[in-house]
Design a protein around this motif. Structure first.
Motif, mmCIF file in Angstrom:
data_model
loop_
_atom_site.group_PDB
_atom_site.id
_atom_site.type_symbol
_atom_site.label_atom_id
_atom_site.label_comp_id
_atom_site.label_asym_id
_atom_site.label_seq_id
_atom_site.Cartn_x
_atom_site.Cartn_y
_atom_site.Cartn_z
ATOM 1 N N PRO A 1 0.812 -1.214 0.000
ATOM 2 C CA PRO A 1 0.000 0.000 0.000
ATOM 3 C C PRO A 1 0.850 1.271 0.000
ATOM 4 N N LEU A 2 0.322 2.315 -0.613
ATOM 5 C CA LEU A 2 1.010 3.605 -0.657
ATOM 6 C C LEU A 2 1.111 4.165 0.758
ATOM 7 N N THR A 3 2.309 4.604 1.147
ATOM 8 C CA THR A 3 2.564 5.047 2.514
ATOM 9 C C THR A 3 3.278 6.392 2.511
ATOM 10 N N ASP A 4 2.845 7.285 3.414
ATOM 11 C CA ASP A 4 3.479 8.590 3.570
ATOM 12 C C ASP A 4 3.826 8.766 5.045
ATOM 13 N N ILE A 5 5.070 9.152 5.336
ATOM 14 C CA ILE A 5 5.538 9.328 6.708
ATOM 15 C C ILE A 5 5.967 10.780 6.890
ATOM 16 N N ILE A 6 5.429 11.422 7.930
ATOM 17 C CA ILE A 6 5.788 12.806 8.231
ATOM 18 C C ILE A 6 6.294 12.855 9.664
ATOM 19 N N GLU A 7 7.540 13.317 9.834
ATOM 20 C CA GLU A 7 8.130 13.433 11.166
ATOM 21 C C GLU A 7 8.060 14.882 11.627
ATOM 22 N N CYS A 8 7.421 15.104 12.752
ATOM 23 C CA CYS A 8 7.354 16.423 13.374
ATOM 24 C C CYS A 8 8.248 16.425 14.604
ATOM 25 N N ASP A 9 8.263 17.525 15.335
ATOM 26 C CA ASP A 9 9.118 17.624 16.522
ATOM 27 C C ASP A 9 8.729 16.614 17.594
ATOM 28 N N GLU A 10 7.430 16.392 17.797
ATOM 29 C CA GLU A 10 6.974 15.535 18.890
ATOM 30 C C GLU A 10 6.285 14.255 18.439
ATOM 31 N N THR A 11 5.891 14.158 17.169
ATOM 32 C CA THR A 11 5.139 12.994 16.690
ATOM 33 C C THR A 11 5.642 12.533 15.328
ATOM 34 N N ILE A 12 5.230 11.329 14.982
ATOM 35 C CA ILE A 12 5.409 10.798 13.628
ATOM 36 C C ILE A 12 4.023 10.446 13.126
ATOM 37 N N SER A 13 3.673 10.939 11.945
ATOM 38 C CA SER A 13 2.382 10.644 11.326
ATOM 39 C C SER A 13 2.608 9.735 10.139
ATOM 40 N N VAL A 14 1.810 8.671 10.074
ATOM 41 C CA VAL A 14 1.896 7.730 8.966
ATOM 42 C C VAL A 14 0.515 7.655 8.317
#
Length: 92
Positions: A1-14
Motif C-alpha cells: 500500500p502507498l505510505t506517507d511518513i511525516i516526522e514532526c518535533d513531537e510525533t510521527i504521522s503515517v
C-alpha cells in the motif's frame, strides 16, 4: 500500500492507503522503531512493515480510518529540539 511518513518535533504521522476493507479488518502493531500493518480478508491481503525515522512510545498511537485512508499518529520518545538538527544546505 502507498505510505506517507511525516516526522514532526513531537510525533510521527503515517498515512496509508488501504481501500476496500473495514476498519475492523486492519491490524496495527507498533514497536519502538517500526509500524506493522496487516489486513487478511478473503477479498484483500495487505502486509507492510514501516521503519519509523525515530524511536516512538509504543502505547501512544492513535489511528483513524476514513474512505480507505488510514492515519496513525505516534508520539516520539526523544523529542527533537527545535533548533538542533537543522542545518542550511546550499542548492547547486
Amino acid at each position: 500500500p502507498l505510505t506517507d511518513i511525516i516526522e514532526c518535533d513531537e510525533t510521527i504521522s503515517v498515512t496509508i492507503e488501504v481501500p476496500g476493507v473495514n476498519k475492523e479488518d486492519i491490524n496495527l502493531n507498533v514497536g519502538t522503531n517500526t509500524l506493522e500493518i496487516s489486513v487478511n480478508t478473503p477479498q484483500k491481503r495487505y502486509h507492510k512493515i514501516v521503519d519509523l525515522p525515530s524511536t516512538v512510545k509504543e502505547k501512544s498511537s492513535q489511528a483513524t480510518y476514513n474512505n480507505g485512508i488510514l492515519d496513525i499518529v505516534i508520539e516520539k520518545k526523544n523529542k527533537r529540539k527545535k533548533d538542533q538538527s537543522r542545518h542550511p544546505v546550499d542548492i547547486q
